[in-house]
Design a protein around this motif. Structure first.
Motif, short mmCIF file in Angstrom:
data_model
loop_
_atom_site.label_atom_id
_atom_site.label_comp_id
_atom_site.label_asym_id
_atom_site.label_seq_id
_atom_site.Cartn_x
_atom_site.Cartn_y
_atom_site.Cartn_z
N ASP A 883 9.05 19.17 6.51
CA ASP A 883 7.73 18.53 6.96
C ASP A 883 6.48 19.54 6.81
O ASP A 883 5.43 19.06 6.90
CB ASP A 883 8.13 17.95 8.50
CG ASP A 883 6.86 17.32 9.17
OD1 ASP A 883 6.64 16.42 8.45
OD2 ASP A 883 6.39 18.08 9.98
N LEU A 884 7.07 20.80 7.08
CA LEU A 884 6.02 21.77 7.25
C LEU A 884 5.29 22.00 5.82
O LEU A 884 4.10 22.23 5.50
CB LEU A 884 6.41 23.05 7.38
CG LEU A 884 6.92 23.37 9.00
CD1 LEU A 884 7.65 24.71 9.40
CD2 LEU A 884 5.53 23.61 9.70
N ALA A 885 6.37 21.83 4.68
CA ALA A 885 5.66 21.92 3.16
C ALA A 885 4.82 20.61 2.85
O ALA A 885 4.01 20.43 2.09
CB ALA A 885 6.61 22.05 2.30
N LYS A 887 2.87 18.45 4.78
CA LYS A 887 1.71 18.05 5.49
C LYS A 887 1.27 19.32 6.40
O LYS A 887 2.06 20.13 6.95
CB LYS A 887 1.73 17.07 6.14
CG LYS A 887 2.57 16.69 7.30
CD LYS A 887 2.56 15.37 7.97
CE LYS A 887 3.59 15.01 9.15
NZ LYS A 887 4.93 15.08 8.77
N PRO A 888 0.16 19.52 6.64
CA PRO A 888 -0.63 20.50 7.51
C PRO A 888 -0.07 20.14 8.92
O PRO A 888 -0.11 19.11 9.40
CB PRO A 888 -1.81 20.27 7.24
CG PRO A 888 -2.29 19.55 5.92
CD PRO A 888 -1.21 18.59 6.09
N VAL A 889 -0.07 21.35 9.61
CA VAL A 889 0.04 21.11 10.90
C VAL A 889 -1.15 20.77 11.61
O VAL A 889 -2.45 21.09 11.14
CB VAL A 889 0.77 22.48 11.60
CG1 VAL A 889 1.93 22.98 10.83
CG2 VAL A 889 -0.39 23.86 11.37
N PRO A 944 -4.44 25.20 8.68
CA PRO A 944 -3.33 24.41 8.39
C PRO A 944 -2.90 24.19 7.04
O PRO A 944 -1.89 23.92 6.56
CB PRO A 944 -3.79 23.06 9.09
CG PRO A 944 -4.87 23.34 10.13
CD PRO A 944 -5.45 24.64 9.53
N GLU A 945 -3.89 24.27 6.14
CA GLU A 945 -3.81 23.96 4.73
C GLU A 945 -2.97 25.48 4.41
O GLU A 945 -2.17 25.22 3.31
CB GLU A 945 -4.92 23.95 3.97
CG GLU A 945 -5.53 22.62 4.08
CD GLU A 945 -6.41 22.57 5.62
OE1 GLU A 945 -6.49 21.23 6.24
OE2 GLU A 945 -6.61 23.48 6.18
N GLN A 948 0.50 25.15 5.19
CA GLN A 948 1.27 24.13 4.31
C GLN A 948 1.57 24.82 3.00
O GLN A 948 2.92 24.53 2.37
CB GLN A 948 0.41 22.73 4.23
CG GLN A 948 1.30 21.94 3.26
CD GLN A 948 0.40 20.73 3.07
OE1 GLN A 948 -0.97 20.61 3.38
NE2 GLN A 948 1.05 19.67 2.60
N ALA A 951 4.45 27.04 3.21
CA ALA A 951 5.76 26.33 3.26
C ALA A 951 6.13 25.88 1.91
O ALA A 951 7.38 25.91 1.73
CB ALA A 951 5.75 25.38 4.68
N ALA A 952 4.97 25.25 1.34
CA ALA A 952 5.49 24.74 0.06
C ALA A 952 6.01 25.69 -1.10
O ALA A 952 6.85 25.57 -1.98
CB ALA A 952 4.30 23.87 -0.49
#
Length: 976
Positions: A883-885, A887-889, A944-945, A948, A951-952
């Motif tokens: 989920d972290l990868a 979409k942004p938090v 947030p980006e 993400q 994470a990705a």
């Protein structure tokens, strides 16, 4: 009156995992009988001597003549709430709040066992002013992290709620005081909350159970037999916790959470008048119907009950614990009473030093210690613990009893007394010197501790004055009387822990305790004067060859004529304290990554091996009464010596370190002791998932690199005095030296001391190239977890999943951004695995980025849980990563991660430890200086980006590696 207790430091670091705690956590009073009635010769109540005429005695000092610590403002509300507040700016902007309720597990009825602790949990879920689970989030937004800044504890005698609020704005402080008052007065004890939190407490109970807990429970059951404490562990029992209802927990709350049972202590960077007003605002109208419930009787030691027990625990070494028990009695905390306490402490310290000397000299025991405590207002006890070497526990016990018999028969020598008094004087003087920079959190905790043990607090100056004013009382006869009193009681009990059954064990233990032993005076340490003039002579002093201003605060770098470099930061952030660290060589990089070595033995035996002609006992005498220490560590890229000292001792501290490099001694006994301790400790590492993690986590996550393998019997067998010297002697001679001095020193004096010590060393040998690979790497991905087995309870397991990242200074800014990502991951893991699923009590996410290596870093998720929840652990961890990868938090979640990090960095940067840790190694790699300049934005400025994207980049399912720790018979999981 709170004095700093001086204890012999544990000498077998390998046995740290086996330290016996009778009933964790216990806060205990100091020992002794009352020596004053709380009244003067005319029958009037004693008063502190520093009160002005007409000044009211603060509630904490009633019946005492201990001078009031006037840094505190004491008060009592009309409803019975008592408080103590003070201004403290260490660290700047922080406020430390403690709310103590005089109710712990000892106040529970039999069906309520565990309710005090369960109630502590429930108060954090929700209360009058916040919905379920929101309090933690509110404090995160204010910069407080859960667990370190906001927490609580339950003991047999109290429950304490703790909040360290960084950067406490008026609005944030008001909101926090409001929330805390709602938690205390009106927690949300709903049926849903109880149903959700009981599994969390069960997870905590499961994760903390095991051999150590079984030994602790057995010891507590024996020592306190017939008393409530014997059956009252704060964690509670499975059956009573499972039967808990909201009505039953509410009844416990209404009975004990009352104004008259509440003490609030606050120390922080705020006007005390403001703190008083907040207490009055949020607690002044608190009323509870009915009268205070009577306290249950805690009982007294019963001499008619059994006195000996044996318990078999295959993971443990032999261990003997003894207790000489007396009934606990309330005392009046007077000057006279504290004088006797100090005499008692010196008496036990004399014995402990003799026992340590005997163990160092090749005795039959690895470690033995004597301690006197008042335990949970239940017993006044003298406790003895013995860890034998090998299987002959009877010989070890006889040897210890011989040392005790000598202490009971013959007074100590004047030299022994002077030695201990010098140590106490130095410790008390250091407290006076550093009082201005004592942390507010510690001071708030001191009030809580004093209330719990029913004593006062004293300023450091008062404590020193009392000690120095009574030196004529430290006579040999009075110390002998103290020793005899401490070893006299209504009953003596002992327990033998054995790795295998002992035939007729209780009878043998009884016989070993009662047979006659001869007083062993050989353990008395003969008088011997050792001075710094006895250290090996160094060469001619060096000179300063170059000076560089780092353009950072007042920090500079100097280079001496022999190539030694130093980083100096003179400042008064911590008055009368200087942090000294010496880094040399290449640390773990000096050892090969493809074959075993004796890297693990250095921390156990290198310092104890001595200097020149002086062994460990001589070094103890050399530093007696001085603020001089000697720590040793193996770091990724260097070996290090470290100590805290003061200006008067700085030159000798540097001389001690320099001569260790120039003329090390190679005593055989410390090596033999380290070998014995290693062999004994290794038995314990299979006892539970927790101990397996302690043993294997670093080793497995470094792809089974032998440098990080905890040594077992095969490795220990390779440790001989000759092999130890062959390994470590060349390492002390190699590699550039870096000296770090951070603290309250004079620049010119420090440079002169460096020139005479490290400047006098010969030029260093270069570090040779290590044969074979010397880097570190994270394991290759796996589809099935590696399985490691433990020998503990069948309902215990642990799991780890990690993703490789990187390493080195080049990517340090990205590693700091990863700290934000792991903070977000950790919050989600806490919510989903603990708060919602109740599957794990303390799951955590870690970011490991080795600066000294260019690879080997990882993000790791760790949880202890039941075997049937292993699949759920992997499912939740993988889902969060995905989920972290994907979409942004959201902005709020990001703020709740960055604000605690902002406050952590801001607080840490007010102390010297922060700057030293960030700049160490900069004499070799100047990039550490530039990396420091961006540290705050690196930890706190992101998007947030960006989260993400990280994470990705890293949290890729096909890159993950995992392992599980399972009981012997549990089936291995299929996939992860």
């Amino acid at each position: 009156m709170t004095f700093p207790l001086m204890r012999c430091a544990p000498v077998a670091a390998a046995l740290a995992a086996l330290s016996l705690v009778i009933s964790p956590p216990l806060l205990a009073n100091l020992p002794g009988e009352p020596v004053a009635s709380g009244k003067d010769a005319n029958g009037k109540p004693l008063r502190p001597p520093n009160l002005e005429p007409g000044e009211k005695t603060p509630w904490l000092y009633k019946g005492s003549n201990v001078p009031v610590d006037k840094g505190w403002t004491f008060g009592e509300l009309s409803n019975g709430v008592r408080y103590a507040v003070r201004r403290n700016g260490v660290p700047p902007g922080q406020v430390a709040i403690r709310v103590r309720i005089d109710a712990g597990s000892m106040m529970e009825t039999d069906p309520e066992q565990g309710y005090a602790h369960l109630l502590e949990h429930l108060t954090f879920r929700g209360s009058k002013y916040v919905p379920d689970g929101e309090a933690i989030r509110i404090w995160q937004r204010l910069g407080a992290s859960f667990g370190s800044d906001s927490n609580a504890e339950t003991t047999p005698t109290h429950t304490v709620y703790k909040l360290d609020l960084p950067a406490a704005t008026p609005a944030g402080l008001d909101e926090s005081m409001k929330i805390l008052s709602g938690m205390i007065r009106e927690p949300g004890l709903t049926a849903d909350a109880v149903k959700a939190e009981v599994p969390v407490v069960m997870a905590e109970l499961r994760e903390r159970s095991g051999a150590q807990v079984r030994v602790g429970d057995a010891t507590r059951n024996l020592f306190f037999a017939g008393q409530k404490l014997a059956e009252r562990s704060p964690i509670g029992k499975i059956e009573t916790l499972n039967a808990a209802t909201s009505e039953a927990v509410r009844a416990f709350h209404q009975r004990w959470y009352r104004p008259e049972n509440t003490v609030i202590s606050i120390a922080g960077d705020v006007d005390p008048a403001t703190l008083e007003q907040l207490i009055k605002t949020y607690y002044g109208d608190w009323k509870v119907a009915g009268k205070q419930a009577p306290y249950p009787g805690f009982g007294a030691p019963d001499p008619k009950l059994p006195i000996a027990r044996t318990i078999v625990e295959p993971g443990f070494p032999y261990l003997i614990s003894m207790a000489i028990l007396r009934p606990w009695k309330p005392v009046n905390d007077t000057i006279e009473y504290n004088q006797q306490l100090l005499i008692d402490l010196v008496a036990t310290q004399l014995i402990n030093r003799r026992l340590e000397g005997r163990a160092r000299g090749g005795g039959s025991f690895l470690q033995a210690q004597v301690n006197q405590e008042d335990v949970s207002r239940s017993v006044d006890g003298t406790f003895i613990s013995v860890v034998p070497i090998g299987d002959d526990w009877q010989a070890a016990l006889a040897d210890v009893r011989g040392v005790l018999a000598d202490a009971l028969a013959t007074p100590p020598t004047p030299e022994e007394i002077a030695r201990e008094m010098a140590e106490f004087d130095a410790a008390l003087a250091v407290r006076v010197e550093s009082a201005a920079t004592e942390a507010g959190a510690k001071q708030a905790d001191d009030i809580v501790g004093a209330v719990d043990i029913r004593e006062t607090i004293a300023s450091p100056q008062t404590a020193l004055d009392v000690f120095r004013g009574m030196k004529d009382l430290y006579t040999a006869e009075r110390l002998l009387e103290s020793t005899r009193r401490q070893f006299t009681g209504v009953t003596t009990r002992a327990i033998l822990v054995s790795p295998k059954p002992v035939d007729n064990g209780e009878a043998l233990l009884n016989a070993a305790l009662t047979r006659d032993v001869s007083a062993d005076a050989s353990a008395r340490l003969a008088a011997a004067k050792v001075t710094f003039d006895d250290l090996p002579k160094l060469g001619a002093p060096g000179t300063v060859a170059a000076t560089t201003d780092l353009q950072l605060l007042d920090i500079e770098m100097i280079e001496l004529s022999n190539g030694v470099k130093a980083i100096l930061y003179p400042n008064d952030a911590e008055v009368s304290k200087i942090m000294v660290k010496i880094r040399f060589g290449n640390g773990y990089q000096a050892f090969p990554a493809d074959k075993p070595s004796l890297v693990w033995a250095g921390q156990s035996a290198l310092v104890a091996s001595g200097i020149g002609e002086i062994g460990q006992e001589g070094l103890d005498r050399l530093t007696n009464g001085r603020r001089i220490g000697f720590g040793f560590d193996v770091e990724n890229d260097a070996f290090s010596f470290s100590a805290d000292t003061r200006r008067a001792d700085l030159e000798d501290q540097l001389k001690l370190f320099a001569t260790k490099l120039a003329a090390p001694r190679w005593d055989a006994n410390p090596v033999r002791r380290a070998k014995a301790g290693t062999e004994l400790a290794y038995r314990s590492f299979s006892m539970s998932p927790q101990t397996v993690l302690e043993r294997d986590l670093n080793y497995l996550t470094r792809d089974r690199d032998p440098r990080w393998k905890v040594p077992g019997p095969e490795e220990a067998a390779q440790l001989t005095p000759e092999a130890f010297r062959a390994t470590w002697e060349p390492l002390l001679q190699q590699g550039p030296i870096e000296v770090l001095l951070f603290g309250d020193f004079d620049r010119a004096e420090a440079i002169a001391a460096l020139e005479k010590t490290f400047g006098a060393l010969p030029p260093r040998q270069p570090v040779p190239v290590v044969a074979g690979p010397s880097t570190v790497r994270f394991p290759a991905p796996n589809s099935e977890p590696v399985v490691v087995r433990h020998e503990g309870a069948p309902d215990q397991a642990a799991a780890f999943i990690g993703w490789p990242t990187g390493g080195g200074l080049e990517g340090v800014q990205e590693s700091r951004q990863l700290e934000i990502l792991t903070a977000i991951f950790n919050s989600r893991l806490f919510d989903q695995l603990r708060a919602q699923a109740g599957a794990s009590y303390a799951p955590q996410v870690v970011n490991n980025w080795p600066i000294a290596f260019d690879q080997g870093g990882y993000i790791g998720v760790i949880g202890q849980l039941a075997p049937e929840n292993v699949a759920k652990f992997f499912e939740i961890a993988n889902a969060i990563a995905a989920d972290l990868a994907a979409k942004p938090v959201d902005a709020d979640e990001l703020a709740r991660a960055t604000e605690p990090l902002r406050q952590l960095v801001s607080r840490a940067s007010t102390g010297n430890n922060f700057w030293l840790n960030q700049l160490q190694g900069a004499t070799r790699d100047p990039r550490r200086i530039s990396a420091l300049r961006t540290i705050l934005p690196d930890y706190t400025v992101t998007t947030p980006e960006k989260m993400q994207a990280l994470a990705a980049k890293y949290l890729l399912r096909d890159k993950a590696w995992s392992f599980v720790v399972l009981p012997e018979e549990a089936p291995a999981p299929s996939g992860r």
